[in-house]
Design a protein around this motif. Structure first.
Motif, PDB file in Angstrom:
ATOM      1  N   VAL A 145       0.850  -1.195   0.000  1.00  0.00           N
ATOM      2  CA  VAL A 145       0.000   0.000   0.000  1.00  0.00           C
ATOM      3  C   VAL A 145       0.884   1.243   0.000  1.00  0.00           C
ATOM      4  CG1 VAL A 145      -1.891  -1.166   1.226  1.00  0.00           C
ATOM      5  CG2 VAL A 145      -0.160   0.084   2.536  1.00  0.00           C
ATOM      6  N   TYR A 146       0.289   2.370  -0.344  1.00  0.00           N
ATOM      7  CA  TYR A 146       0.970   3.654  -0.186  1.00  0.00           C
ATOM      8  C   TYR A 146       0.715   4.182   1.216  1.00  0.00           C
ATOM      9  CZ  TYR A 146       1.615   4.000  -5.256  1.00  0.00           C
ATOM     10  OH  TYR A 146       1.991   3.783  -6.562  1.00  0.00           O
ATOM     11  N   GLY A 147       1.669   4.923   1.727  1.00  0.00           N
ATOM     12  CA  GLY A 147       1.519   5.591   3.013  1.00  0.00           C
ATOM     13  C   GLY A 147       2.371   6.834   3.031  1.00  0.00           C
ATOM     14  N   CYS A 148       2.272   7.591   4.109  1.00  0.00           N
ATOM     15  CA  CYS A 148       3.053   8.814   4.274  1.00  0.00           C
ATOM     16  C   CYS A 148       4.086   8.599   5.368  1.00  0.00           C
ATOM     17  CB  CYS A 148       2.146   9.982   4.658  1.00  0.00           C
ATOM     18  SG  CYS A 148       0.876  10.348   3.430  1.00  0.00           S
ATOM     19  N   ASN A 149       5.321   8.972   5.100  1.00  0.00           N
ATOM     20  CA  ASN A 149       6.373   8.883   6.104  1.00  0.00           C
ATOM     21  C   ASN A 149       6.004   9.814   7.258  1.00  0.00           C
ATOM     22  OD1 ASN A 149       8.917   9.829   7.470  1.00  0.00           O
ATOM     23  ND2 ASN A 149       9.763   8.231   6.169  1.00  0.00           N
ATOM     24  N   PRO A 150       5.992   9.319   8.510  1.00  0.00           N
ATOM     25  CA  PRO A 150       5.556  10.154   9.626  1.00  0.00           C
ATOM     26  C   PRO A 150       6.495  11.303   9.953  1.00  0.00           C
ATOM     27  CG  PRO A 150       6.392   8.061  10.426  1.00  0.00           C
ATOM     28  CD  PRO A 150       6.353   7.967   8.933  1.00  0.00           C
ATOM     29  N   ASP A 151       7.741  11.243   9.501  1.00  0.00           N
ATOM     30  CA  ASP A 151       8.709  12.302   9.787  1.00  0.00           C
ATOM     31  C   ASP A 151       8.815  13.330   8.671  1.00  0.00           C
ATOM     32  OD1 ASP A 151       9.405  11.062  12.226  1.00  0.00           O
ATOM     33  OD2 ASP A 151      10.820   9.749  11.182  1.00  0.00           O
ATOM     34  N   THR A 152       8.700  12.868   7.419  1.00  0.00           N
ATOM     35  CA  THR A 152       8.947  13.761   6.281  1.00  0.00           C
ATOM     36  C   THR A 152       7.711  14.021   5.433  1.00  0.00           C
ATOM     37  OG1 THR A 152       9.490  11.945   4.773  1.00  0.00           O
ATOM     38  CG2 THR A 152      11.305  12.839   6.121  1.00  0.00           C
ATOM     39  N   ASP A 153       6.641  13.274   5.663  1.00  0.00           N
ATOM     40  CA  ASP A 153       5.422  13.331   4.844  1.00  0.00           C
ATOM     41  C   ASP A 153       5.654  12.866   3.412  1.00  0.00           C
ATOM     42  OD1 ASP A 153       3.388  14.012   6.589  1.00  0.00           O
ATOM     43  OD2 ASP A 153       3.850  16.138   6.475  1.00  0.00           O
ATOM     44  N   ALA A 154       6.798  12.262   3.126  1.00  0.00           N
ATOM     45  CA  ALA A 154       7.048  11.744   1.778  1.00  0.00           C
ATOM     46  C   ALA A 154       6.188  10.511   1.536  1.00  0.00           C
ATOM     47  CB  ALA A 154       8.529  11.393   1.621  1.00  0.00           C
ATOM     48  N   LEU A 155       5.741  10.359   0.311  1.00  0.00           N
ATOM     49  CA  LEU A 155       4.990   9.173  -0.084  1.00  0.00           C
ATOM     50  C   LEU A 155       5.936   7.972  -0.026  1.00  0.00           C
ATOM     51  CD1 LEU A 155       2.234   8.206  -1.236  1.00  0.00           C
ATOM     52  CD2 LEU A 155       3.261   8.450  -3.506  1.00  0.00           C
ATOM     53  N   GLN A 156       5.458   6.845   0.505  1.00  0.00           N
ATOM     54  CA  GLN A 156       6.289   5.652   0.596  1.00  0.00           C
ATOM     55  C   GLN A 156       5.442   4.407   0.365  1.00  0.00           C
ATOM     56  OE1 GLN A 156       7.868   5.826   4.604  1.00  0.00           O
ATOM     57  NE2 GLN A 156       5.992   5.054   5.517  1.00  0.00           N
ATOM     58  N   LEU A 157       6.122   3.320  -0.009  1.00  0.00           N
ATOM     59  CA  LEU A 157       5.469   2.013  -0.081  1.00  0.00           C
ATOM     60  C   LEU A 157       5.558   1.368   1.293  1.00  0.00           C
ATOM     61  CD1 LEU A 157       6.686   0.341  -3.409  1.00  0.00           C
ATOM     62  CD2 LEU A 157       4.452   1.331  -2.908  1.00  0.00           C
ATOM     63  N   GLN A 158       4.451   0.754   1.721  1.00  0.00           N
ATOM     64  CA  GLN A 158       4.393   0.086   3.005  1.00  0.00           C
ATOM     65  C   GLN A 158       3.801  -1.305   2.813  1.00  0.00           C
ATOM     66  OE1 GLN A 158       3.276   4.165   5.462  1.00  0.00           O
ATOM     67  NE2 GLN A 158       1.840   2.490   5.492  1.00  0.00           N
TER      68      GLN A 158
END
Length: 194
Positions: free
Chosen positions: A126-139
Motif C-alpha cells: 500500500v501507499y503511506g506517508c512517512n511520519p517524519d517527512t510526509d514523503a509518499l512511501q510504499l508500506q
C-alpha cells in the motif's frame, strides 16, 4: 488572538503538508527488486526508523530482530505477498512465517524466516506517508497468517533486543514487562544502517 492565529496557521500547514495517497487499482503484491524494511512508530524511539534485521539462529532459520541487533539485509523480496529472502542468495529461499514461541501473556506469536511450510505471513503493498517527512512511501500492510485473516505485526523486547511478534485479530492483552509495539513496515531500497 495571537495564540488562535498561531494555532490556525499550524493546522493549515499540517493539513497541507500531508502527502497525497494515489488512487487507483491495488498495488501488486510482488516486489522483485531487493529491499530492506524500515520500522516506523514515533511513540517508541527504540524502534522508530530502525530496520528489520536477520540473524542466523541455527537449523537454517533466520530470526528477525530490530537493528542494531542482527544483520541488515537488502535481499528481501515480496513474492505473492510473502516476505522472502531472495533465492539468488538463499537456496532454498527463506519465507516469513508466523508460528513460533506463542506467548499467552500477550497473545503474540513470533515471526521468523524459514524454508519450512509453517503458516506464511502475508502482506498487501500500500501507499503511506512517512511520519517524519510526509514523503509518499510504499508500506506493507498485514493481511493474514496463512488462512487466518487479520491481526497486527509489532515488536517486543527480547533479551535486550526486540523481536517480531504477531497479535491475532481482536487481541487487547499486553504484558507490562515486555510491552508490544505495533509498527509500520516501510519498503526501502538501498538502505544503509545508521
Amino acid at each position: 488572538m495571537m495564540q488562535s492565529l498561531a494555532l490556525l496557521l499550524t493546522s493549515i500547514i499540517a493539513a497541507s503538508s500531508a502527502c497525497t495517497i494515489p488512487t487507483g487499482p491495488p498495488l501488486s503484491n510482488n516486489i522483485t527488486q531487493g529491499f530492506s524494511l524500515q520500522l516506523q512508530n514515533a511513540s517508541n524511539p527504540d524502534v522508530h526508523n530502525h530496520f528489520l534485521n536477520i540473524w542466523d539462529w541455527g537449523g537454517g532459520d533466520q530470526h528477525l530482530f530490530v537493528s542494531p541487533s542482527g544483520n541488515l539485509t537488502s535481499e528481501l523480496q515480496l513474492i505473492d505477498g510473502v516476505i522472502t529472502l531472495s533465492s539468488a542468495f538463499w537456496d532454498p529461499p527463506r519465507r516469513a512465517v508466523i508460528n513460533g514461541e506463542y506467548e499467552p501473556l500477550d497473545n503474540t506469536t513470533k515471526m521468523f524466516m524459514t524454508e519450512r511450510g509453517d503458516p506464511r505471513a502475508i502482506w498487501n503493498v500500500v501507499y503511506g506517508c512517512n511520519p517524519d517527512t510526509d514523503a509518499l512511501q510504499l508500506q506493507l500492510a498485514f493481511k493474514a497468517r496463512g488462512d487466518e485473516l487479520g491481526g497486527l505485526l509489532g515488536v517486543r523486547p527480547f533479551n535486550g533486543m526486540y523481536d517480531f511478534r504477531w497479535k491475532g485479530p481482536g487481541t487487547s492483552v499486553n504484558d507490562p514487562n515486555r510491552p508490544w509495539t505495533h509498527v509500520t513496515l516501510a519498503v526501502v531500497h538501498n538502505a544503509t544502517l545508521s
